[in-house]
Design an enzyme around this catalytic site. Structure first.
Site, mmCIF file in Angstrom:
data_model
loop_
_atom_site.group_PDB
_atom_site.id
_atom_site.type_symbol
_atom_site.label_atom_id
_atom_site.label_comp_id
_atom_site.label_asym_id
_atom_site.label_seq_id
_atom_site.Cartn_x
_atom_site.Cartn_y
_atom_site.Cartn_z
ATOM 1 N NE ARG A 1 -1.324 5.804 -4.960
ATOM 2 C CZ ARG A 1 -0.905 4.563 -4.994
ATOM 3 N NH1 ARG A 1 0.148 4.224 -5.720
ATOM 4 N NH2 ARG A 1 -1.537 3.625 -4.293
ATOM 5 C CE LYS B 1 -2.173 -13.671 -5.892
ATOM 6 N NZ LYS B 1 -0.837 -13.986 -5.463
ATOM 7 N N GLY C 1 -6.492 1.238 -5.624
ATOM 8 C CA GLY C 1 -6.355 1.856 -6.942
ATOM 9 C C GLY C 1 -7.504 1.535 -7.879
ATOM 10 N N GLY D 1 -2.823 -1.194 -0.643
ATOM 11 C CA GLY D 1 -2.333 -2.043 0.449
ATOM 12 C C GLY D 1 -2.347 -1.293 1.781
HETATM 13 C C1 3PG Z 1 0.904 1.096 -4.124
HETATM 14 O O1 3PG Z 1 0.796 1.346 -5.320
HETATM 15 O O2 3PG Z 1 0.108 0.355 -3.522
HETATM 16 C C2 3PG Z 1 1.978 1.783 -3.364
HETATM 17 O O3 3PG Z 1 2.608 2.733 -4.149
HETATM 18 C C3 3PG Z 1 2.964 0.778 -2.828
HETATM 19 O O4 3PG Z 1 3.586 0.101 -3.848
HETATM 20 P P1 3PG Z 1 4.162 -1.366 -3.601
HETATM 21 O O5 3PG Z 1 2.969 -2.254 -3.432
HETATM 22 O O6 3PG Z 1 4.996 -1.675 -4.805
HETATM 23 O O7 3PG Z 1 4.993 -1.304 -2.343
HETATM 24 MG MG MG Z 2 0.323 -2.207 -4.074
#
Ligand code: 3PG
Ligand code: MG
Length: 391
Positions: free
Chosen positions: A37, A198, A348, A371
């Site tokens: 990132r 999940k 990730g 997400g």
């Molecule tokens: C992630 O790591 O998926 C993004 O940075 C968003 O983070 P969050 O799920 O804590 O909103």
């Molecule tokens: Mg996340």
């Protein structure tokens, strides 16, 4: 609806550019464990500087829930950011208020500022207008380059776009471009591989993918839930009880849409302290499922061979722990060996698994989103993109 502006559409000379990045990077032993990132944010920062602007970077880091907490300070990222930019980064201990004002009053063209974690203020996740105003007050332009955080309707993603001339950065542009090219009208047959622990946050996505895919390959905790709903013994393995009824609904829907849901036929399990590879019908009450077995991987390889596009999100086993990374790694190599198949992955853990294999070069696109990638697959857009269309 307006066309979304890009950096090239703005005159940034002497302008303070509030640039939203996603610097929410994994940390291990006090060091950045994966800098994807950070690296993908560099072109936007450099472009702002090239156009004579001053980047004022904002980001979240972890989930400090609206309170200051030094464990979640973005100060930790300053060194790595500075290393990749080959430039000093000035850190500000807050993201709003007099501390920011003081630094920005003195700042000169060519310098870069990083503001403290947005999520130290509740106003961020509440999408609070007042908080957005405080963020905007010292800057002239807003750029969103945080694709992976743009599924959150937070102040620095949404409300802020009402207050400053706004656009997207280069990473965001690249994500939207690639996802549109490869996935809006994918080459068929399309195969989706969905893993991870999940199922709860992936139900709409799964129902949605069923309508578009010929094969839906399931792995990880999600596969366990499907196996359990189909009366297989999964021993002590993790699964989601609340989702058992949804599994049946999804299977019916899949049948109606001619989509084949592929569940593991054999597995690697822990039997006390021993690792065993057994067929699904041999799982005992004390076993824990941690990875796919050879037959399942062979079936998957046949399906991959017959696909024109592959979408992948979520590891298919307990890939953090050897030898249970084998299934995930084998899928990485399999997809990588097929030059003609369009392959898109996100999330990730999935990206980390792919990048562990140094020889990887044939994936068409790796999304920075976790997400956000899933949200995009569902809606072909994100709240952060919609906000910019209205701006
Ligand atoms: C992630 O790591 O998926 C993004 O940075 C968003 O983070 P969050 O799920 O804590 O909103
Ligand atoms: Mg996340």
């Amino acid at each position: 609806m307006k066309k979304i502006k890009k950096i090239k559409d703005f005159n940034l000379k002497s302008k303070k550019v509030l640039v939203r990045l996603d610097l929410n990077v994994p940390f291990r032993n006090g060091k950045v464990a994966d800098n994807t990132r950070i690296i993908s944010s560099i072109p936007t920062i450099k472009e702002i500087i090239k156009k004579g602007g001053i980047p004022v970077i904002i980001s979240h880091f972890g989930r400090p829930k609206g309170k200051k907490n030094n464990n979640f300070s973005l100060k930790k990222i300053t060194k790595s950011l500075s290393k990749h930019l080959k430039k000093k980064v000035v850190f500000c201990k807050n993201c709003i208020g007099p501390d920011v004002k003081e630094i920005l009053n003195k700042i000169k063209i060519g310098q870069i500022v990083l503001l403290e974690n947005l999520r130290f203020h509740k106003g961020e996740s509440d999408n609070c207008g007042k908080f957005a105003k405080q963020l905007a007050e010292n800057c002239d332009v807003y750029i969103n380059d945080a694709f992976s955080a743009s599924h959150r309707k937070h102040a620095s993603i949404d409300k802020i776009t009402n207050l400053l001339p706004s656009g997207i950065g280069k990473n965001m542009e690249n994500e939207i471009l690639n996802l549109n090219i490869f996935l809006k009208k994918p080459k068929k047959p399309l195969t989706a591989i969905i893993g991870g622990a999940k199922m709860e946050n992936k139900i709409t996505l799964i129902s949605n993918l069923i309508k578009r895919s010929k094969y839906l390959i399931l792995g990880g905790g999600i596969a366990n839930t499907f196996l359990k709903a189909n009366n297989f013994n999964i021993g002590n393995s993790i699964y989601e009880k609340k989702q058992l009824l949804n599994v049946i609904k999804i299977q019916k829907e899949a049948k109606r849409n001619n989509c084949f849901i592929i569940l593991p036929e054999d597995l690697k399990v822990m039997d006390n302290k021993k690792i065993k590879e057994i067929s699904i019908s041999e799982v005992k009450n004390n076993h824990q499922i941690f990875d796919l077995g050879k037959i399942s991987l062979w079936v998957i390889s046949k399906i991959i061979n017959n696909s024109k596009t592959i979408i992948w999100s979520g590891p298919i086993g307990y890939f953090e722990k050897k030898p249970f990374d084998k299934g995930t790694n084998q899928i990485v190599s399999l997809i990588n060996s097929k030059k003609k198949i369009i392959s898109i992955a996100g999330g990730g853990d999935t990206i980390a698994a792919i990048k562990r294999n140094k020889k990887i070069k044939n994936f068409n696109f790796l999304s920075t989103g976790g997400g956000a990638f899933l949200h995009w697959l569902e809606k072909f857009s994100l709240p952060g993109i919609e906000a910019l269309k209205k701006n």
